[in-house]
Design a protein around this motif. Structure first.
Motif, short mmCIF file in Angstrom:
data_model
loop_
_atom_site.label_atom_id
_atom_site.label_comp_id
_atom_site.label_asym_id
_atom_site.label_seq_id
_atom_site.Cartn_x
_atom_site.Cartn_y
_atom_site.Cartn_z
N GLU A 88 15.97 -16.45 -0.99
CA GLU A 88 16.70 -16.50 0.28
C GLU A 88 16.65 -15.09 0.85
OE1 GLU A 88 18.67 -18.64 2.05
OE2 GLU A 88 18.88 -20.35 0.69
N GLN A 89 16.75 -14.99 2.17
CA GLN A 89 16.82 -13.67 2.76
C GLN A 89 18.24 -13.37 3.21
OE1 GLN A 89 12.99 -13.78 5.09
NE2 GLN A 89 13.33 -11.56 4.95
N ALA A 90 18.66 -12.14 3.00
CA ALA A 90 19.99 -11.74 3.46
C ALA A 90 19.98 -11.66 4.99
CB ALA A 90 20.34 -10.38 2.87
N SER A 91 21.14 -11.90 5.61
CA SER A 91 21.24 -11.74 7.07
C SER A 91 21.21 -10.26 7.43
CB SER A 91 22.53 -12.38 7.59
OG SER A 91 22.66 -13.69 7.12
N SER A 92 21.79 -9.42 6.56
CA SER A 92 21.67 -7.97 6.72
C SER A 92 21.80 -7.31 5.36
CB SER A 92 22.74 -7.44 7.68
OG SER A 92 24.01 -7.69 7.15
N GLY A 93 21.38 -6.04 5.29
CA GLY A 93 21.36 -5.33 4.01
C GLY A 93 20.01 -5.52 3.33
N ASP A 94 19.84 -4.86 2.19
CA ASP A 94 18.58 -5.00 1.44
C ASP A 94 18.87 -4.89 -0.06
OD1 ASP A 94 15.87 -5.45 1.07
OD2 ASP A 94 15.24 -3.42 1.58
N VAL A 95 17.89 -5.29 -0.85
CA VAL A 95 17.98 -5.14 -2.30
C VAL A 95 16.81 -4.25 -2.70
CG1 VAL A 95 17.96 -6.37 -4.50
CG2 VAL A 95 18.90 -7.49 -2.48
N GLU A 96 17.04 -3.35 -3.66
CA GLU A 96 15.95 -2.54 -4.20
C GLU A 96 15.84 -2.80 -5.70
OE1 GLU A 96 16.81 1.55 -3.40
OE2 GLU A 96 16.24 1.36 -1.28
N LEU A 97 14.61 -2.97 -6.16
CA LEU A 97 14.36 -3.11 -7.59
C LEU A 97 13.40 -1.99 -7.95
CD1 LEU A 97 14.93 -4.83 -10.09
CD2 LEU A 97 13.06 -6.34 -9.40
N LYS A 107 25.50 -12.42 4.23
CA LYS A 107 24.75 -13.65 4.48
C LYS A 107 25.62 -14.62 5.27
CE LYS A 107 21.48 -16.79 3.84
NZ LYS A 107 20.13 -16.64 4.45
N GLN A 108 25.05 -15.12 6.34
CA GLN A 108 25.73 -16.18 7.11
C GLN A 108 24.81 -17.40 7.13
OE1 GLN A 108 25.29 -13.27 9.73
NE2 GLN A 108 26.90 -12.26 8.55
N TYR A 109 25.42 -18.57 7.03
CA TYR A 109 24.70 -19.82 7.30
C TYR A 109 25.31 -20.40 8.57
CZ TYR A 109 22.68 -20.05 2.56
OH TYR A 109 21.97 -19.81 1.40
N HIS A 110 24.52 -20.55 9.62
CA HIS A 110 25.00 -21.12 10.89
C HIS A 110 26.32 -20.44 11.32
CE1 HIS A 110 22.06 -24.03 9.69
NE2 HIS A 110 22.80 -24.41 8.67
N HIS A 138 28.49 -19.11 9.68
CA HIS A 138 29.57 -19.16 8.70
C HIS A 138 29.29 -18.06 7.65
CE1 HIS A 138 32.56 -20.65 6.03
NE2 HIS A 138 31.70 -21.14 5.14
N ALA A 139 30.20 -17.07 7.58
CA ALA A 139 29.96 -15.94 6.67
C ALA A 139 30.18 -16.35 5.22
CB ALA A 139 30.91 -14.79 7.04
N ILE A 140 29.19 -16.10 4.37
CA ILE A 140 29.29 -16.44 2.95
C ILE A 140 29.48 -15.16 2.14
CG2 ILE A 140 28.17 -17.59 0.97
CD1 ILE A 140 28.62 -19.46 3.35
N LEU A 141 28.59 -14.19 2.34
CA LEU A 141 28.70 -12.92 1.62
C LEU A 141 28.94 -11.82 2.64
CD1 LEU A 141 25.57 -13.37 -0.68
CD2 LEU A 141 27.96 -13.65 -1.37
#
Ligand SMILES: Nc1ncnc2c1ncn2[C@@H]1O[C@H](COP(=O)(O)OP(=O)(O)OP(=O)(O)O)[C@@H](O)[C@H]1O
Length: 223
Positions: A51-60, A9-12, A14-17
């Motif tokens: 929130e949406q990830a910038s890349s990757g996915d989640v599976e439930l 995840k990036q905000y503007h 800026h890499a967060i995750l």
């Protein structure tokens, strides 16, 4: 099963995750820890579909968020850091209000029992007269109305006394172990994490948290 797959995840810019992957099985309680700003709340919001990830996915339950976001919401319960309840209404009125918005119908008795299970007694009292700990219990009870399979709790016990912390902790433990719910829990209280969680996931570059937890006998995953 929750499967977090290479989330970034990036905000503007800026890499967060950065490339976060892990899995959680039904019945497991996982502590999510890291310094302020490491991205714990951001990760919880992504898993909560807010929130949406910038890349990757989640599976439930093997369904990816990218394609099934709305359909999966009924399985998810999310308690944000900030308490979100109606101050002027009573505990009963809050529970009945949120039951109307919920994916599941519950009787007034069942709603009251949800509160009593957490030792929240003040059914007919206005929320504005409750203590901070009682409000946190009510917030949690509201999240459980639709019987979510996964509970995402962002610092659910911050600022509350030890007795209420223990009550919430043992209630959550039962939710996981008796009802087979998955729980992801953020906290800065390492005693609470050690007592309650099966595993701890440390996010961010800082090695401080993995260091303090390494002698607790818990499985620690640094991401
Ligand atoms: N909507 C947003 N827009 C831009 N930046 C954001 C947004 N939300 C969070 N951030 C930034 O992302 C970083 C991670 O924030 P986050 O709240 O996820 O951290 P945290 O680990 O939960 O922190 P804390 O322990 O203080 O609650 C911070 O630098 C924050 O300022």
């Amino acid at each position: 099963m929750l499967n977090v797959k290479s989330i970034s995840k990036q905000y503007h810019k800026h890499a967060i995750l950065n490339n976060i992957s892990f899995q959680i099985k039904p019945g497991e309680i996982v502590g999510l820890i890291g310094e302020n700003g490491a991205g714990k709340s951001t990760l919880l919001k992504i898993i909560a579909t807010l929130e949406q990830a910038s890349s990757g996915d989640v599976e439930l339950f093997e369904q990816g968020y990218a394609k099934n976001r709305k359909a999966l919401r009924k399985y998810i319960g999310y308690v944000p850091q900030d308490i979100a309840i109606w101050e002027e209404l009573t505990v009963a009125e809050n529970m009945l209000f949120f039951e109307k918005l919920s994916f599941q119908s519950k009787s007034s008795e069942e709603l009251k029992q949800l509160c009593l299970d957490m030792n929240l007694q003040k059914w007919n009292e206005p929320v504005k007269t409750l203590s901070g700990g009682m409000k946190r219990k009510l917030n949690l009870a509201i999240t459980l109305i639709h019987e979510p399979s996964i509970l995402l709790l962002d610092e659910p016990t911050v600022g509350i006394d030890l007795k209420s912390k223990k009550e919430i902790g043992s209630y959550l433990f039962k939710q996981a172990k008796e009802k087979n719910r998955m729980i992801i829990y953020t906290s800065h209280d390492m005693d609470e994490i050690t007592e309650l969680c099966d595993r701890a996931i440390c996010i961010g570059e800082d090695t401080f948290y993995p260091e303090i937890l390494k002698n607790t006998g818990k499985e620690i995953i640094s991401l």
